[in-house]
Design an enzyme around this catalytic site. Structure first.
Site, PDB file in Angstrom:
ATOM      1  N   ASP A  11       0.864  -1.184   0.000  1.00  0.00           N
ATOM      2  CA  ASP A  11       0.000   0.000   0.000  1.00  0.00           C
ATOM      3  C   ASP A  11       0.899   1.231   0.000  1.00  0.00           C
ATOM      4  O   ASP A  11       1.779   1.356   0.865  1.00  0.00           O
ATOM      5  CB  ASP A  11      -0.891   0.029   1.246  1.00  0.00           C
ATOM      6  CG  ASP A  11      -1.979  -1.033   1.213  1.00  0.00           C
ATOM      7  OD1 ASP A  11      -2.263  -1.563   0.120  1.00  0.00           O
ATOM      8  OD2 ASP A  11      -2.542  -1.334   2.277  1.00  0.00           O
ATOM      9  N   ASP A 130     -13.431  -4.550  -2.466  1.00  0.00           N
ATOM     10  CA  ASP A 130     -13.341  -4.406  -1.008  1.00  0.00           C
ATOM     11  C   ASP A 130     -14.676  -4.843  -0.414  1.00  0.00           C
ATOM     12  O   ASP A 130     -15.694  -4.174  -0.583  1.00  0.00           O
ATOM     13  CB  ASP A 130     -13.032  -2.955  -0.629  1.00  0.00           C
ATOM     14  CG  ASP A 130     -11.668  -2.509  -1.127  1.00  0.00           C
ATOM     15  OD1 ASP A 130     -10.790  -3.379  -1.286  1.00  0.00           O
ATOM     16  OD2 ASP A 130     -11.479  -1.306  -1.370  1.00  0.00           O
TER      17      ASP A 130
END
Length: 257
Positions: A11, A130
C-alpha cells in the site's frame, strides 16, 4: 495444475509503503523500491501496489516509482490507484507495470472494465473488490474509497453480484479484499472465498487475514483460490516467502520454487 501464487501487497501513500488494520490507522513501513527488490529476491511470484488515496483524492497513481520498480525487479507487478481511463492505464503499463487494477473507478463507471479489457486484453485487467461482512444484515457488501477513512462508504452492490458483474464486463482477475480480516492476521475468510469462488470463473486472489503459514495452506486447500495476497506478515518479516513456499510444497500445494 497451475502453481499457486504468493503475492506481497504494498500500500503506497505519499511515495512510501504503509500498512493499516482494517483499512485504518496506517503506519509507515518503508521505501517502495527496496521492499519490492527484497520480495522479488525472496521468491514472490508477483507484486501488487495500491496507491491507496489516489481514488479518494481524485488523482491517478504517482508514476515516478512505477518506472523505478520496473527497473529493479524481474517478476510481474500490478498497479492500482485512481485509474479512470484507458489513457491512465496506458501510461502505467508503458512505465513497466504488467497489469492494472481498478476498484473504486470501476464502481463509479463499470464500462471502464470493458474499455480497458478491449484495449489491453483481459489478462492485464484486475478488479479489486473491497468486501465487508455486515453482521446486522448477514450480507457481504462492497465498499469504495477505502483508502481514506473519512470517505469510505458502502455501495449498493452485494459482493457476489458485483463479482458476477465485473466478469461479464471483462475482468481478467479478481482480488477479493476481505475488510473484516485486513491486518488482523487471524486467517482468510474461508466461507467468503468459497461463496465468491462458486461464481468466479477467472483467477481469484485472496486478500486480508494472513498471519501464519498455515493460513495460506488453508486458503489454497479449502477454497481453490489461485493466489494469496498478504502485506503485514511480509513487511514485518513474520513470514519469509522462500520458507513459506517450502512449507506449502510439504503441504502438497503446487508452488514455484
Amino acid at each position: 495444475m497451475l502453481a499457486k501464487r504468493i503475492i506481497p501487497c504494498l500500500d503506497v501513500r505519499d511515495g512510501q509503503v504503509v500498512k493499516g488494520v482494517q483499512f485504518r490507522n496506517h503506519e509507515i513501513i518503508g521505501d517502495i523500491v527496496p521492499l519490492a527488490q527484497r520480495y522479488a529476491e525472496e521468491g514472490a511470484d508477483e507484486l501488487v501496489f495500491y496507491d491507496i488515496t489516489a481514488s479518494s483524492d481524485g488523482r491517478v497513481v504517482d508514476k515516478s516509482w512505477v518506472k523505478r520498480v520496473a527497473e529493479v525487479i524481474d517478476i510481474p507487478f500490478c498497479v492500482a490507484g485512481g485509474i479512470k481511463s484507458a489513457e491512465d492505464a496506458a501510461r502505467i503499463l508503458e512505465f513497466g507495470a504488467d497489469k492494472v487494477s481498478i476498484n473504486s473507478p470501476a464502481l463509479a463507471n463499470p464500462q471502464l472494465i470493458t474499455d480497458l479489457a478491449d484495449k489491453f486484453g483481459v489478462q492485464c485487467i484486475v478488479v479489486g473488490i473491497d468486501s465487508y461482512f455486515d453482521k446486522e444484515t448477514g450480507k457481504y457488501q462492497v465498499y469504495q474509497f477505502t483508502g481514506d477513512e473519512a470517505r469510505t462508504k458502502a455501495t449498493k452492490w452485494e459482493t457476489k453480484d458485483w463479482v458476477q458483474e465485473v466478469q461479464k464486463r471483462g475482468a481478467g482477475e479478481i482480488v477479493l479484499n476481505m475488510m473484516n480480516q485486513d491486518g488482523v492476521r487471524n486467517g482468510y475468510d474461508i466461507d467468503q472465498l468459497n461463496m465468491v469462488r462458486s461464481v468466479c470463473n477467472v483467477p481469484l486472489i485472496a486478500s486480508g487475514g494472513a498471519g501464519a503459514m498455515e493460513h495460506f495452506a488453508e486458503a489454497y486447500k479449502k477454497t481453490n483460490v489461485d493466489g494469496a495476497l498478504a502485506a503485514s506478515v511480509f513487511h514485518k518479516q513474520i513470514i519469509n516467502i522462500g520458507e513459506l513456499k517450502q512449507y506449502l510444497k510439504q503441504q502438497d500445494v503446487e508452488v514455484r520454487l
